[in-house]
Write a protein that holds these residues in place. Structure first.
Motif, PDB file in Angstrom:
ATOM      1  N   GLN A  99       0.852  -1.186   0.000  1.00 52.72           N
ATOM      2  CA  GLN A  99       0.000   0.000   0.000  1.00 52.72           C
ATOM      3  C   GLN A  99       0.889   1.238   0.000  1.00 52.72           C
ATOM      4  O   GLN A  99       1.884   1.299   0.735  1.00 52.72           O
ATOM      5  N   ASP A 100       0.524   2.214  -0.808  1.00 53.34           N
ATOM      6  CA  ASP A 100       1.267   3.476  -0.877  1.00 53.34           C
ATOM      7  C   ASP A 100       0.259   4.617  -0.869  1.00 53.34           C
ATOM      8  O   ASP A 100      -0.521   4.779  -1.800  1.00 53.34           O
ATOM      9  N   THR A 101       0.242   5.401   0.213  1.00 54.16           N
ATOM     10  CA  THR A 101      -0.696   6.528   0.330  1.00 54.16           C
ATOM     11  C   THR A 101       0.011   7.868   0.150  1.00 54.16           C
ATOM     12  O   THR A 101      -0.571   8.911   0.453  1.00 54.16           O
ATOM     13  N   SER A 102       1.262   7.847  -0.336  1.00 56.72           N
ATOM     14  CA  SER A 102       2.021   9.102  -0.459  1.00 56.72           C
ATOM     15  C   SER A 102       1.587   9.918  -1.670  1.00 56.72           C
ATOM     16  O   SER A 102       1.805  11.142  -1.708  1.00 56.72           O
ATOM     17  N   ASN A 103       1.000   9.273  -2.684  1.00 56.32           N
ATOM     18  CA  ASN A 103       0.585   9.964  -3.906  1.00 56.32           C
ATOM     19  C   ASN A 103       1.733  10.751  -4.527  1.00 56.32           C
ATOM     20  O   ASN A 103       1.560  11.880  -5.024  1.00 56.32           O
ATOM     21  N   GLY A 104       2.921  10.164  -4.494  1.00 56.74           N
ATOM     22  CA  GLY A 104       4.084  10.790  -5.107  1.00 56.74           C
ATOM     23  C   GLY A 104       4.835  11.736  -4.198  1.00 56.74           C
ATOM     24  O   GLY A 104       5.923  12.210  -4.544  1.00 56.74           O
ATOM     25  N   SER A 105       4.316  12.043  -3.036  1.00 53.82           N
ATOM     26  CA  SER A 105       4.981  12.956  -2.110  1.00 53.82           C
ATOM     27  C   SER A 105       6.084  12.225  -1.358  1.00 53.82           C
ATOM     28  O   SER A 105       6.032  11.010  -1.152  1.00 53.82           O
ATOM     29  N   THR A 106       7.106  12.985  -0.954  1.00 53.90           N
ATOM     30  CA  THR A 106       8.182  12.412  -0.141  1.00 53.90           C
ATOM     31  C   THR A 106       8.094  12.857   1.311  1.00 53.90           C
ATOM     32  O   THR A 106       8.949  12.500   2.121  1.00 53.90           O
ATOM     33  N   THR A 107       7.062  13.639   1.635  1.00 62.86           N
ATOM     34  CA  THR A 107       6.969  14.164   2.995  1.00 62.86           C
ATOM     35  C   THR A 107       5.637  13.834   3.672  1.00 62.86           C
ATOM     36  O   THR A 107       5.435  14.231   4.828  1.00 62.86           O
ATOM     37  N   SER A 108       4.737  13.172   2.984  1.00 61.79           N
ATOM     38  CA  SER A 108       3.454  12.839   3.598  1.00 61.79           C
ATOM     39  C   SER A 108       2.998  11.477   3.113  1.00 61.79           C
ATOM     40  O   SER A 108       3.444  10.962   2.084  1.00 61.79           O
ATOM     41  N   GLY A 109       2.067  10.914   3.877  1.00 67.15           N
ATOM     42  CA  GLY A 109       1.569   9.591   3.526  1.00 67.15           C
ATOM     43  C   GLY A 109       2.435   8.485   4.126  1.00 67.15           C
ATOM     44  O   GLY A 109       3.303   8.729   4.977  1.00 67.15           O
ATOM     45  N   SER A 110       2.185   7.272   3.673  1.00 65.17           N
ATOM     46  CA  SER A 110       2.927   6.128   4.213  1.00 65.17           C
ATOM     47  C   SER A 110       3.118   5.081   3.123  1.00 65.17           C
ATOM     48  O   SER A 110       2.409   5.075   2.093  1.00 65.17           O
ATOM     49  N   ARG A 111       4.045   4.177   3.386  1.00 69.16           N
ATOM     50  CA  ARG A 111       4.294   3.049   2.506  1.00 69.16           C
ATOM     51  C   ARG A 111       4.377   1.782   3.356  1.00 69.16           C
ATOM     52  O   ARG A 111       5.021   1.785   4.408  1.00 69.16           O
ATOM     53  N   TYR A 112       3.714   0.769   2.836  1.00 69.68           N
ATOM     54  CA  TYR A 112       3.595  -0.477   3.614  1.00 69.68           C
ATOM     55  C   TYR A 112       3.793  -1.660   2.674  1.00 69.68           C
ATOM     56  O   TYR A 112       3.300  -1.652   1.522  1.00 69.68           O
ATOM     57  N   ALA A 113       4.480  -2.703   3.167  1.00 69.53           N
ATOM     58  CA  ALA A 113       4.663  -3.921   2.373  1.00 69.53           C
ATOM     59  C   ALA A 113       4.852  -5.107   3.313  1.00 69.53           C
ATOM     60  O   ALA A 113       5.575  -5.009   4.321  1.00 69.53           O
ATOM     61  N   THR A 114       4.194  -6.226   2.975  1.00 67.59           N
ATOM     62  CA  THR A 114       4.337  -7.477   3.727  1.00 67.59           C
ATOM     63  C   THR A 114       4.523  -8.621   2.748  1.00 67.59           C
ATOM     64  O   THR A 114       3.803  -8.722   1.748  1.00 67.59           O
ATOM     65  N   LEU A 115       5.492  -9.474   3.057  1.00 63.27           N
ATOM     66  CA  LEU A 115       5.667 -10.710   2.306  1.00 63.27           C
ATOM     67  C   LEU A 115       5.273 -11.857   3.234  1.00 63.27           C
ATOM     68  O   LEU A 115       5.897 -12.058   4.282  1.00 63.27           O
ATOM     69  N   ALA A 116       4.223 -12.585   2.869  1.00 63.93           N
ATOM     70  CA  ALA A 116       3.723 -13.710   3.674  1.00 63.93           C
ATOM     71  C   ALA A 116       4.030 -15.006   2.941  1.00 63.93           C
ATOM     72  O   ALA A 116       3.731 -15.150   1.751  1.00 63.93           O
ATOM     73  N   VAL A 117       4.605 -15.971   3.673  1.00 60.11           N
ATOM     74  CA  VAL A 117       5.065 -17.225   3.074  1.00 60.11           C
ATOM     75  C   VAL A 117       4.539 -18.398   3.884  1.00 60.11           C
ATOM     76  O   VAL A 117       4.535 -18.363   5.128  1.00 60.11           O
ATOM     77  N   ARG A 118       4.129 -19.448   3.169  1.00 54.17           N
ATOM     78  CA  ARG A 118       3.828 -20.739   3.815  1.00 54.17           C
ATOM     79  C   ARG A 118       4.675 -21.806   3.160  1.00 54.17           C
ATOM     80  O   ARG A 118       4.702 -21.933   1.936  1.00 54.17           O
ATOM     81  N   ASP A 119       5.371 -22.565   3.993  1.00 55.25           N
ATOM     82  CA  ASP A 119       6.170 -23.689   3.514  1.00 55.25           C
ATOM     83  C   ASP A 119       5.832 -24.892   4.383  1.00 55.25           C
ATOM     84  O   ASP A 119       6.272 -24.978   5.535  1.00 55.25           O
ATOM     85  N   GLY A 120       5.013 -25.812   3.869  1.00 59.56           N
ATOM     86  CA  GLY A 120       4.502 -26.888   4.712  1.00 59.56           C
ATOM     87  C   GLY A 120       3.574 -26.320   5.767  1.00 59.56           C
ATOM     88  O   GLY A 120       2.658 -25.556   5.461  1.00 59.56           O
ATOM     89  N   TRP A 121       3.853 -26.676   7.018  1.00 60.61           N
ATOM     90  CA  TRP A 121       3.038 -26.160   8.128  1.00 60.61           C
ATOM     91  C   TRP A 121       3.721 -25.000   8.839  1.00 60.61           C
ATOM     92  O   TRP A 121       3.358 -24.631   9.946  1.00 60.61           O
ATOM     93  N   MET A 122       4.704 -24.385   8.196  1.00 62.69           N
ATOM     94  CA  MET A 122       5.362 -23.195   8.713  1.00 62.69           C
ATOM     95  C   MET A 122       4.828 -21.978   7.970  1.00 62.69           C
ATOM     96  O   MET A 122       4.695 -21.994   6.747  1.00 62.69           O
ATOM     97  N   THR A 123       4.507 -20.926   8.703  1.00 64.54           N
ATOM     98  CA  THR A 123       4.106 -19.664   8.087  1.00 64.54           C
ATOM     99  C   THR A 123       5.033 -18.564   8.575  1.00 64.54           C
ATOM    100  O   THR A 123       5.493 -18.570   9.728  1.00 64.54           O
ATOM    101  N   TYR A 124       5.283 -17.611   7.693  1.00 62.18           N
ATOM    102  CA  TYR A 124       6.278 -16.564   7.961  1.00 62.18           C
ATOM    103  C   TYR A 124       5.808 -15.260   7.328  1.00 62.18           C
ATOM    104  O   TYR A 124       5.284 -15.251   6.206  1.00 62.18           O
ATOM    105  N   THR A 125       5.981 -14.162   8.045  1.00 62.84           N
ATOM    106  CA  THR A 125       5.710 -12.845   7.484  1.00 62.84           C
ATOM    107  C   THR A 125       6.834 -11.887   7.847  1.00 62.84           C
ATOM    108  O   THR A 125       7.373 -11.926   8.955  1.00 62.84           O
ATOM    109  N   MET A 126       7.187 -11.034   6.888  1.00 66.60           N
ATOM    110  CA  MET A 126       8.109  -9.926   7.131  1.00 66.60           C
ATOM    111  C   MET A 126       7.422  -8.666   6.615  1.00 66.60           C
ATOM    112  O   MET A 126       7.036  -8.598   5.442  1.00 66.60           O
TER     113      MET A 126
END
Length: 300
Positions: free
Chosen positions: A235-262
Motif C-alpha cells: 500500500q502506498d498513500t504518499s501519492n508521489g509525495s516524499t513528505t506525507s503519507g505512508s508506505r507499507y509492504a508485507t511478504l507472507a510465506v507458507r512452507d509446509g506447516w510453517m508460516t512466515y511474514t516480514m
C-alpha cells in the motif's frame, strides 16, 4: 383416564364337560390397544415372554392394567441390538441374523477406520520441514538488505517467543533508523509460526490471497519461488509525495506447516526534507531477498 369397572354379564349355567376333554378356558377380556414401541431392533423382542394359552383370564370386575414399558427394550439409535434368545427345540434364525448384523457392523467399522487412516482423518503429522522458531528471532533473522538505507541498529528491539504442543511462535519488531535520525524512520516486523497440530494451508491462502477484499486500498501479488506459496501485500498513500503519507509492504510465506511474514512500514513525515524514502519496488526487493535468507537460517 381409567375405564370404570364393568359388571360381569349374567350367563346360563355351563354344562359339565366330559372328563376326557380339556377344560374350556373363558375368553380374556379385550385389552386397550397399546401403540407399538419404537425400536431399532428388526426382530421380535427376545425379552418379551411368550404368550401362555393356559394363563388365567383377567377378572372382568378389575380395571385393565396399562402395559408397562420394558426398561430394557432397545431404544432407537443406541448401540447394537441384544442377541436373540434361541427358541426351545428350533433353529436360532433370529440369533444368526443378529450375529451376521453384528459382523457386518464390525466390518463396516473396520473399513471406516481404514478410510480415515488412509485419508488422514485421525490427524496428519506436522510438516515442519526442519524449521525452528528461535527464542530470539531478532538475532535469528536476516534483514541485511535494509542496512544500507537504515544503518543504525535498534538497541532495544522487541522480541517474544512461545512454545506449545500446538504452536511454536517467534516474533521480532525493530525500528529502522537512518544516520543522524533521532527517531525511527521505518519499522520492520518478523513473525514465524510452526503449526504442530493443524495444517494452516487453507486458512493462510484465504487470508492472504483475499487480503485486498478485507482491507481497502491494498494490492496483493502472488510470489513464485518462495515456499509452497507466498503473497506480497503493498500500500502506498504518499501519492508521489516524499513528505506525507505512508508506505507499507508485507511478504507472507507458507512452507509446509510453517508460516512466515516480514512487514515494512514507513511514515514519510518522519524523513528529512532533503532525503527520499525508498520506493515500494526497492522495499519489496529487500523483503524477498531477506525472507529467502531468513528461511534458510531457520532450517539450520
Amino acid at each position: 383416564m381409567s375405564t370404570p369397572p364393568q359388571q360381569p354379564p349374567s350367563s346360563p349355567q355351563q354344562p359339565a364337560q366330559p372328563p376326557d376333554q380339556p377344560p374350556v378356558i373363558p375368553a380374556q377380556q379385550p385389552q386397550a390397544a397399546q401403540p407399538p414401541q419404537p425400536t431399532a431392533y428388526p426382530y421380535p423382542n427376545p425379552q418379551s415372554p411368550p404368550q401362555n394359552p393356559y394363563a388365567q383370564p383377567t377378572l372382568v370386575n378389575q380395571p385393565a392394567q396399562p402395559q408397562q414399558a420394558n426398561p430394557y427394550a432397545v431404544q432407537p439409535g443406541y448401540g447394537y441390538p441384544p442377541p436373540a434368545a434361541a427358541p426351545s427345540g428350533g433353529t436360532n434364525t433370529a440369533a444368526r441374523a443378529v450375529l451376521w448384523a453384528a459382523v457386518g457392523a464390525v466390518v463396516a467399522s473396520a473399513a471406516w477406520a481404514a478410510g480415515l487412516f488412509l485419508t488422514g482423518g485421525f490427524g496428519d503429522k506436522a510438516d515442519l520441514r526442519g524449521y525452528t522458531a528461535p527464542a530470539n528471532l531478532c538475532s535469528g533473522a536476516d534483514y541485511s538488505s535494509f542496512k544500507e538505507e537504515y544503518p543504525v541498529d535498534d538497541s532495544s528491539p522487541t522480541k517474544n517467543a512461545m512454545k506449545d504442543p500446538a504452536l511454536d511462535e517467534s516474533v521480532c519488531s525493530l525500528s529502522l533508523k537512518k544516520t543522524g535520525s533521532s527517531y525511527a524512520d521505518a519499522y520492520l516486523s518478523i513473525l514465524v509460526d510452526l503449526h504442530k497440530k493443524t495444517d494452516p494451508g487453507p486458512e493462510f491462502t484465504a487470508a492472504w490471497k483475499n487480503y485486498g477484499d478485507s482491507h481497502t486500498d491494498y494490492d496483493v501479488t502472488p510470489v513464485q519461488g518462495i515456499g509452497d506459496e507466498a503473497y506480497l501485500v503493498t500500500q502506498d498513500t504518499s501519492n508521489g509525495s516524499t513528505t506525507s503519507g505512508s508506505r507499507y509492504a508485507t511478504l507472507a510465506v507458507r512452507d509446509g506447516w510453517m508460516t512466515y511474514t516480514m512487514s515494512y512500514s514507513a511514515y514519510l513525515s518522519s524523513y528529512e526534507s532533503d532525503t527520499n524514502p525508498p520506493t515500494l519496488d526497492e522495499v519489496t526487493g529487500w523483503l524477498k531477498s531477506d525472507t529467502k535468507a531468513t528461511l534458510e537460517q531457520l532450517k539450520g
